[in-house]
Design an enzyme around this catalytic site. Structure first.
Site, PDB file in Angstrom:
ATOM      1  CG  ASP A   1       7.497 -10.398   4.818  1.00  0.00           C
ATOM      2  OD1 ASP A   1       6.581  -9.695   4.394  1.00  0.00           O
ATOM      3  OD2 ASP A   1       7.326 -11.483   5.405  1.00  0.00           O
TER       4      ASP A   1
ATOM      5  CE  LYS B   1       1.087 -11.868   3.301  1.00  0.00           C
ATOM      6  NZ  LYS B   1       1.926 -11.937   4.511  1.00  0.00           N
TER       7      LYS B   1
ATOM      8  CD  GLN C   1       1.415 -13.995   7.481  1.00  0.00           C
ATOM      9  OE1 GLN C   1       1.849 -13.894   6.340  1.00  0.00           O
ATOM     10  NE2 GLN C   1       0.808 -12.986   8.084  1.00  0.00           N
TER      11      GLN C   1
HETATM   12  N1  GUN Z   1       2.202 -10.571   9.891  1.00  0.00           N
HETATM   13  C1  GUN Z   1       1.568  -9.386   9.817  1.00  0.00           C
HETATM   14  N2  GUN Z   1       2.013  -8.674   8.766  1.00  0.00           N
HETATM   15  C2  GUN Z   1       2.945  -9.421   8.170  1.00  0.00           C
HETATM   16  C3  GUN Z   1       3.762  -9.220   7.018  1.00  0.00           C
HETATM   17  O1  GUN Z   1       3.731  -8.185   6.334  1.00  0.00           O
HETATM   18  N3  GUN Z   1       4.593 -10.253   6.707  1.00  0.00           N
HETATM   19  C4  GUN Z   1       4.676 -11.372   7.462  1.00  0.00           C
HETATM   20  N4  GUN Z   1       5.549 -12.303   7.090  1.00  0.00           N
HETATM   21  N5  GUN Z   1       3.937 -11.583   8.520  1.00  0.00           N
HETATM   22  C5  GUN Z   1       3.083 -10.605   8.873  1.00  0.00           C
END
Ligand code: GUN
Length: 294
Positions: free
Chosen positions: A121, A54, A98
């Site tokens: 998100d 990211k 995350q």
């Molecule tokens: N863990 C697995 N997929 C995601 C996601 O799309 N966003 C976040 N913040 N954590 C995750």
């Protein structure tokens, strides 16, 4: 029939090129550099890879990124304080925590503390609600990525039977909610299957479009799909190492056998994965733009 391979990697590249133009325009015309703040708590190896990817995507596009890697014993209060700081920071347009979080931290409480207009998100209940009524600010990244793959591959969803396998809050439920909307790239008839579904194969075999988000490696077999179905594989599982030492990945779909029966299929890697991060970048740019419109 051997399926057309739907390269999320290529589609993501196209979208990122579009975003790059928008980001440059934001900088030149409005003096705004989109900013994304990312928090990772603990040492989960998969999460570390995702967060790294990211941050790298931000760098490549000219999005400012702030990365906080916190130890696994970080208190809930400390994480809430960090989010409160980012909520107030005008240079932070997107906030991402995350998941999964360590067990001593209440995930729901954390997600609720993120300002909905920075929740790139799309996990805050306000944004989940907006998505459900068809008036989204931020669509969740992986489900939106699945829809973009279908749209940009000219795969019609209107009137089609989409079967989703999996009912998680991150993928299964939102992808169903997105594809059932009365809107472009949606208008599907949607069924969700899950661990308590009876005779699942009977249902998956009715799918014109199957979305596999079960979280189980290679669980979708050729005898579970209809000849000519479109298959979107959301799963990512590490199944050892390649000879060059890289992680060997597979999805929720038994790709080698299903590709012989499907008309189109996303690979793992190179399918949904690259789209998730691209949609995150799209939401961050959208959030920065929302700031001008205010
Ligand atoms: N863990 C697995 N997929 C995601 C996601 O799309 N966003 C976040 N913040 N954590 C995750």
């Amino acid at each position: 029939m051997t399926a057309r391979i739907l390269s999320g990697k290529d589609i993501a590249k196209d979208i990122r090129a579009e975003l790059k133009v928008e980001i440059e325009e934001l900088k030149e015309k409005h003096g705004i550099t989109p900013g994304l703040a990312v928090a990772l708590v603990g040492e989960d190896p998969a999460s570390q890879v995702y967060v790294g990817a990211k941050v790298k995507a931000c760098k490549n596009l000219g999005v400012r990124s702030i990365e906080e890697r916190l130890p696994a014993d970080t208190s809930e209060e400390a994480l809430l304080d960090l989010i409160a700081k980012w909520n107030e920071d005008p240079d932070v347009h997107g906030i991402l925590v995350q998941l999964p979080l360590p067990k001593h931290i209440d995930e729901e409480k954390i997600l609720l503390s993120i300002r909905p207009d920075k929740d790139v998100d799309g996990f805050h209940p306000t944004n989940v609600g907006k998505m459900l009524i068809g008036k989204p600010d931020f669509l969740p990244c992986t489900p939106h990525g699945c829809q973009q793959i279908l749209m940009r591959s000219d795969i019609e969803t209107e009137g089609k039977h989409v079967v989703v396998v999996g009912r998680s809050n991150i993928v299964g439920k939102p992808v169903a909610a997105i594809l059932v909307q009365k809107s472009k790239g949606a208008n599907a008839t949607v069924t969700i299957c899950h661990t308590r579904t009876k005779n699942m194969e009977e249902i998956t075999r009715q799918a014109d479009i199957l979305i596999a988000a079960a979280g189980v490696p290679k669980v979708i077999k050729a005898d579970m799909i209809k000849e000519g179905a479109v298959v979107i594989d959301v799963g990512v599982h590490r199944i050892g190492k390649t000879p060059s030492g890289k992680d060997k990945l597979c999805g929720d779909v038994d790709f080698d056998e299903v590709k012989e029966k499907a008309s189109a299929i996303t690979p793992v890697p190179g399918g949904v994965g690259p789209m998730t991060i691209t949609m995150l970048m799209m939401n961050t740019v959208r959030s920065a733009k929302m700031r001008i419109e205010k």
